[in-house]
Motif scaffolding. Sequence first.
Motif, PDB file in Angstrom:
ATOM      1  N   TYR A 186       0.834  -1.205   0.000  1.00 32.29           N
ATOM      2  CA  TYR A 186       0.000   0.000   0.000  1.00 32.29           C
ATOM      3  C   TYR A 186       0.874   1.264   0.000  1.00 32.29           C
ATOM      4  CZ  TYR A 186      -2.695   3.777   2.170  1.00 32.29           C
ATOM      5  OH  TYR A 186      -3.241   4.989   2.462  1.00 32.29           O
ATOM      6  N   ASP A 187       1.862   1.291   0.891  1.00 29.65           N
ATOM      7  CA  ASP A 187       2.734   2.475   0.988  1.00 29.65           C
ATOM      8  C   ASP A 187       3.514   2.701  -0.304  1.00 29.65           C
ATOM      9  OD1 ASP A 187       2.026   3.427   3.484  1.00 29.65           O
ATOM     10  OD2 ASP A 187       3.441   2.129   4.549  1.00 29.65           O
ATOM     11  N   LYS A 188       3.981   1.595  -0.916  1.00 30.76           N
ATOM     12  CA  LYS A 188       4.753   1.722  -2.151  1.00 30.76           C
ATOM     13  C   LYS A 188       3.868   2.269  -3.277  1.00 30.76           C
ATOM     14  CE  LYS A 188       7.453  -0.797  -5.546  1.00 30.76           C
ATOM     15  NZ  LYS A 188       6.742   0.005  -6.573  1.00 30.76           N
ATOM     16  N   VAL A 189       2.673   1.677  -3.421  1.00 29.41           N
ATOM     17  CA  VAL A 189       1.762   2.119  -4.490  1.00 29.41           C
ATOM     18  C   VAL A 189       1.338   3.569  -4.246  1.00 29.41           C
ATOM     19  CG1 VAL A 189      -0.465   1.705  -5.605  1.00 29.41           C
ATOM     20  CG2 VAL A 189       0.938  -0.236  -4.891  1.00 29.41           C
ATOM     21  N   ARG A 190       1.069   3.871  -2.978  1.00 32.13           N
ATOM     22  CA  ARG A 190       0.619   5.219  -2.609  1.00 32.13           C
ATOM     23  C   ARG A 190       1.679   6.262  -3.023  1.00 32.13           C
ATOM     24  NH1 ARG A 190       0.411   8.111   2.526  1.00 32.13           N
ATOM     25  NH2 ARG A 190       1.712   6.485   3.423  1.00 32.13           N
ATOM     26  N   THR A 191       2.959   5.925  -2.786  1.00 35.20           N
ATOM     27  CA  THR A 191       4.047   6.827  -3.159  1.00 35.20           C
ATOM     28  C   THR A 191       4.098   7.007  -4.685  1.00 35.20           C
ATOM     29  OG1 THR A 191       5.276   5.966  -1.282  1.00 35.20           O
ATOM     30  CG2 THR A 191       6.526   7.246  -2.883  1.00 35.20           C
ATOM     31  N   ASP A 192       3.898   5.892  -5.408  1.00 39.31           N
ATOM     32  CA  ASP A 192       3.992   5.942  -6.870  1.00 39.31           C
ATOM     33  C   ASP A 192       2.762   6.576  -7.514  1.00 39.31           C
ATOM     34  OD1 ASP A 192       6.336   4.605  -6.526  1.00 39.31           O
ATOM     35  OD2 ASP A 192       5.593   2.631  -7.141  1.00 39.31           O
ATOM     36  N   ALA A 193       1.596   6.492  -6.825  1.00 39.34           N
ATOM     37  CA  ALA A 193       0.345   6.865  -7.476  1.00 39.34           C
ATOM     38  C   ALA A 193      -0.304   8.106  -6.854  1.00 39.34           C
ATOM     39  CB  ALA A 193      -0.614   5.677  -7.457  1.00 39.34           C
ATOM     40  N   GLY A 194       0.527   9.102  -6.555  1.00 40.37           N
ATOM     41  CA  GLY A 194      -0.008  10.405  -6.124  1.00 40.37           C
ATOM     42  C   GLY A 194      -0.812  10.376  -4.845  1.00 40.37           C
ATOM     43  N   GLY A 195      -0.401   9.511  -3.906  1.00 36.83           N
ATOM     44  CA  GLY A 195      -1.035   9.561  -2.587  1.00 36.83           C
ATOM     45  C   GLY A 195      -2.189   8.593  -2.387  1.00 36.83           C
ATOM     46  N   VAL A 196      -2.623   7.942  -3.470  1.00 37.38           N
ATOM     47  CA  VAL A 196      -3.724   6.961  -3.320  1.00 37.38           C
ATOM     48  C   VAL A 196      -3.185   5.569  -3.631  1.00 37.38           C
ATOM     49  CG1 VAL A 196      -6.039   6.277  -4.087  1.00 37.38           C
ATOM     50  CG2 VAL A 196      -5.453   8.709  -3.919  1.00 37.38           C
ATOM     51  N   GLY A 197      -3.121   4.730  -2.589  1.00 35.82           N
ATOM     52  CA  GLY A 197      -2.565   3.382  -2.757  1.00 35.82           C
ATOM     53  C   GLY A 197      -3.635   2.318  -2.876  1.00 35.82           C
ATOM     54  N   ALA A 198      -4.813   2.590  -2.310  1.00 26.47           N
ATOM     55  CA  ALA A 198      -5.888   1.600  -2.335  1.00 26.47           C
ATOM     56  C   ALA A 198      -7.194   2.289  -2.704  1.00 26.47           C
ATOM     57  CB  ALA A 198      -6.015   0.946  -0.961  1.00 26.47           C
ATOM     58  N   ALA A 199      -7.996   1.607  -3.527  1.00 28.91           N
ATOM     59  CA  ALA A 199      -9.266   2.178  -3.947  1.00 28.91           C
ATOM     60  C   ALA A 199     -10.309   1.074  -3.960  1.00 28.91           C
ATOM     61  CB  ALA A 199      -9.127   2.795  -5.335  1.00 28.91           C
ATOM     62  N   ALA A 200     -11.550   1.474  -3.694  1.00 27.21           N
ATOM     63  CA  ALA A 200     -12.627   0.490  -3.723  1.00 27.21           C
ATOM     64  C   ALA A 200     -12.998   0.192  -5.172  1.00 27.21           C
ATOM     65  CB  ALA A 200     -13.834   1.034  -2.973  1.00 27.21           C
ATOM     66  N   LEU A 201     -13.400  -1.059  -5.406  1.00 32.48           N
ATOM     67  CA  LEU A 201     -14.049  -1.393  -6.680  1.00 32.48           C
ATOM     68  C   LEU A 201     -15.535  -1.151  -6.420  1.00 32.48           C
ATOM     69  CD1 LEU A 201     -14.063  -2.628  -9.542  1.00 32.48           C
ATOM     70  CD2 LEU A 201     -14.232  -4.888  -8.473  1.00 32.48           C
ATOM     71  N   HIS A 202     -16.070  -0.130  -7.077  1.00 32.62           N
ATOM     72  CA  HIS A 202     -17.445   0.274  -6.796  1.00 32.62           C
ATOM     73  C   HIS A 202     -18.270   0.215  -8.079  1.00 32.62           C
ATOM     74  CE1 HIS A 202     -20.528   2.219  -4.369  1.00 32.62           C
ATOM     75  NE2 HIS A 202     -20.790   3.005  -5.413  1.00 32.62           N
ATOM     76  N   ARG A 203     -19.271  -0.665  -8.076  1.00 30.97           N
ATOM     77  CA  ARG A 203     -20.134  -0.855  -9.249  1.00 30.97           C
ATOM     78  C   ARG A 203     -19.322  -1.014 -10.533  1.00 30.97           C
ATOM     79  NH1 ARG A 203     -24.804   3.575  -7.743  1.00 30.97           N
ATOM     80  NH2 ARG A 203     -25.560   2.483  -5.895  1.00 30.97           N
ATOM     81  N   GLY A 204     -18.330  -1.865 -10.429  1.00 31.41           N
ATOM     82  CA  GLY A 204     -17.535  -2.194 -11.599  1.00 31.41           C
ATOM     83  C   GLY A 204     -16.507  -1.142 -11.993  1.00 31.41           C
ATOM     84  N   ARG A 205     -16.342  -0.142 -11.147  1.00 33.79           N
ATOM     85  CA  ARG A 205     -15.419   0.936 -11.495  1.00 33.79           C
ATOM     86  C   ARG A 205     -14.339   1.101 -10.421  1.00 33.79           C
ATOM     87  NH1 ARG A 205     -16.787   7.141 -13.078  1.00 33.79           N
ATOM     88  NH2 ARG A 205     -17.927   6.107 -14.737  1.00 33.79           N
TER      89      ARG A 205
END
Length: 247
Positions: A186-205
């Motif tokens: 999570y921390d690695k992705v968050r650093t690479d992806a502008g502060g957001v490392g985890a996101a919900a899959l919501h209604r297919g999106r």
Amino acid sequence: MRADPAAQLRLLDLQELDTRLAQLRHRRRSVPQIAELATLEQRAAALRDQEVAVRTAVSDLERAQAKADADVEAVRDRIARDQRMLEAGSVASARQLEDLQHEIASLTTRIAVLEDAELEVMEQLEDAQRRASAVAADVTALAEQRAAAEAARDAAFRDIDAEGTRVAAERARVAPELPADLLGLYDKVRTDAGGVGAAALHRGRCQGCQLTLTPADLGRIRGLAADEVVRCEECRRILVRTPESGL
Ligand SMILES: [Zn+2]
């Protein structure tokens, strides 16, 4: 990577706290008084230059006035001395008397010129002193403006920092609940992806990049074990499945 589905859901809470912390950092940098104080500092620097210029003008003119006063005084003394010689009747010859009267006349003309010059210097000095007073008043007003802006900025900082302390404490409580490898990813992705490392899959999106997943991708995810850690094919963020994922 595998992680308990509950831990994956908890990751969304951690993300929310991290997003909140990032917003607070942004708010702290964007407090309007920071820009206002920069502008006021520029004006203060310009005023300091004006202050130096006007003080120099005043002291130059004070010296010029002292000299003009002394010039007038010297000629007055000379006229007084000549007058005393005349009144004392100590002038020996008619020629000497004529010279003396001639000198008094010429000194009287000279003193009028000197007094005009003296008056002009005095007016210039008064003008410079008025400008000095105006600059001093501006300096005082600006200092008050800066103090008010600093107080407002510091009050805003205190509010933001208090909120930041609360959120950071909450994060410190949540983070240890998560498995170390999931947290590391999570921390690695968050650093690479502008502060957001985890996101919900919501209604297919994907809530991270707002991409709608293809039916094929959704079908693949549906087939994965619940503890499989899914990544968004588009933004590589950790994609967390929730009851509203539309799977
Ligand atoms: Zn995505």
